[in-house]
Design a protein around this motif. Structure first.
Motif, short mmCIF file in Angstrom:
data_model
loop_
_atom_site.label_atom_id
_atom_site.label_comp_id
_atom_site.label_asym_id
_atom_site.label_seq_id
_atom_site.Cartn_x
_atom_site.Cartn_y
_atom_site.Cartn_z
N ASP A 69 20.31 -20.67 -9.51
CA ASP A 69 21.59 -20.95 -8.86
C ASP A 69 22.18 -19.63 -8.35
O ASP A 69 22.21 -18.63 -9.08
CB ASP A 69 22.55 -21.59 -9.87
CG ASP A 69 23.91 -21.89 -9.27
OD1 ASP A 69 23.98 -22.23 -8.07
OD2 ASP A 69 24.92 -21.79 -10.01
N MET A 70 22.64 -19.62 -7.11
CA MET A 70 23.14 -18.38 -6.50
C MET A 70 24.38 -17.87 -7.22
O MET A 70 24.53 -16.67 -7.46
CB MET A 70 23.44 -18.60 -5.02
CG MET A 70 23.89 -17.36 -4.28
SD MET A 70 22.69 -16.01 -4.27
CE MET A 70 21.60 -16.57 -3.00
N TYR A 71 25.28 -18.76 -7.59
CA TYR A 71 26.52 -18.34 -8.26
C TYR A 71 26.22 -17.74 -9.64
O TYR A 71 26.84 -16.76 -10.05
CB TYR A 71 27.49 -19.51 -8.37
CG TYR A 71 28.03 -19.93 -7.02
CD1 TYR A 71 29.04 -19.21 -6.40
CD2 TYR A 71 27.52 -21.04 -6.35
CE1 TYR A 71 29.53 -19.58 -5.16
CE2 TYR A 71 28.00 -21.41 -5.11
CZ TYR A 71 29.00 -20.68 -4.52
OH TYR A 71 29.49 -21.03 -3.29
N ALA A 72 25.25 -18.31 -10.36
CA ALA A 72 24.86 -17.76 -11.66
C ALA A 72 24.20 -16.39 -11.49
O ALA A 72 24.40 -15.49 -12.31
CB ALA A 72 23.93 -18.71 -12.38
N ALA A 73 23.43 -16.21 -10.42
CA ALA A 73 22.80 -14.92 -10.15
C ALA A 73 23.87 -13.86 -9.85
O ALA A 73 23.76 -12.72 -10.30
CB ALA A 73 21.83 -15.03 -8.98
N ILE A 74 24.91 -14.24 -9.12
CA ILE A 74 26.00 -13.31 -8.82
C ILE A 74 26.73 -12.93 -10.10
O ILE A 74 27.05 -11.76 -10.33
CB ILE A 74 26.96 -13.92 -7.77
CG1 ILE A 74 26.25 -14.06 -6.43
CG2 ILE A 74 28.22 -13.07 -7.63
CD1 ILE A 74 27.01 -14.86 -5.40
N ASP A 75 26.99 -13.91 -10.98
CA ASP A 75 27.64 -13.62 -12.25
C ASP A 75 26.83 -12.65 -13.10
O ASP A 75 27.36 -11.70 -13.68
CB ASP A 75 27.87 -14.91 -13.04
CG ASP A 75 28.97 -15.78 -12.44
OD1 ASP A 75 29.80 -15.24 -11.68
OD2 ASP A 75 28.97 -16.98 -12.73
#
Length: 95
Positions: A69-75
């Protein structure tokens, strides 16, 4: 702080841009002398990959993170950068 956002095989939507900017303000609370940030969002098959290079006073910090997930990678990336920025700040204050 200037944030440059680049996408490889992904279209950068306004929500992604806002999310990245919101997360990087967290780093600015710990170390306010961040000059430039270059973030690369990349999609390779089913893996979302995020890379960031921060130019700070006295050096550079680089981190990368992968997740489905892109948002999890950013976090995850922000957590890594946060630890590195705090370590960099401690080095500057000790000298």
């Amino acid at each position: 702080m200037q944030i440059n956002l680049t996408g490889h095989h992904i279209e950068i939507t306004q929500s992604l841009r806002n999310y990245v900017e919101e997360k990087f303000t967290k780093l600015e609370r710990h170390f306010d002398q961040i000059n430039n940030v270059h973030v690369v969002l990349n999609v390779e098959k089913m893996q979302q990959k995020v890379e960031a290079k921060l130019r700070l006073r006295g050096g550079e910090v680089f981190a990368t993170s992968e997740h489905s997930d892109m948002y999890a990678a950013i976090d995850s990336l922000i957590d890594k950068l946060d630890r590195q920025v705090i370590k960099h700040k401690e080095k500057l204050t000790k000298h």
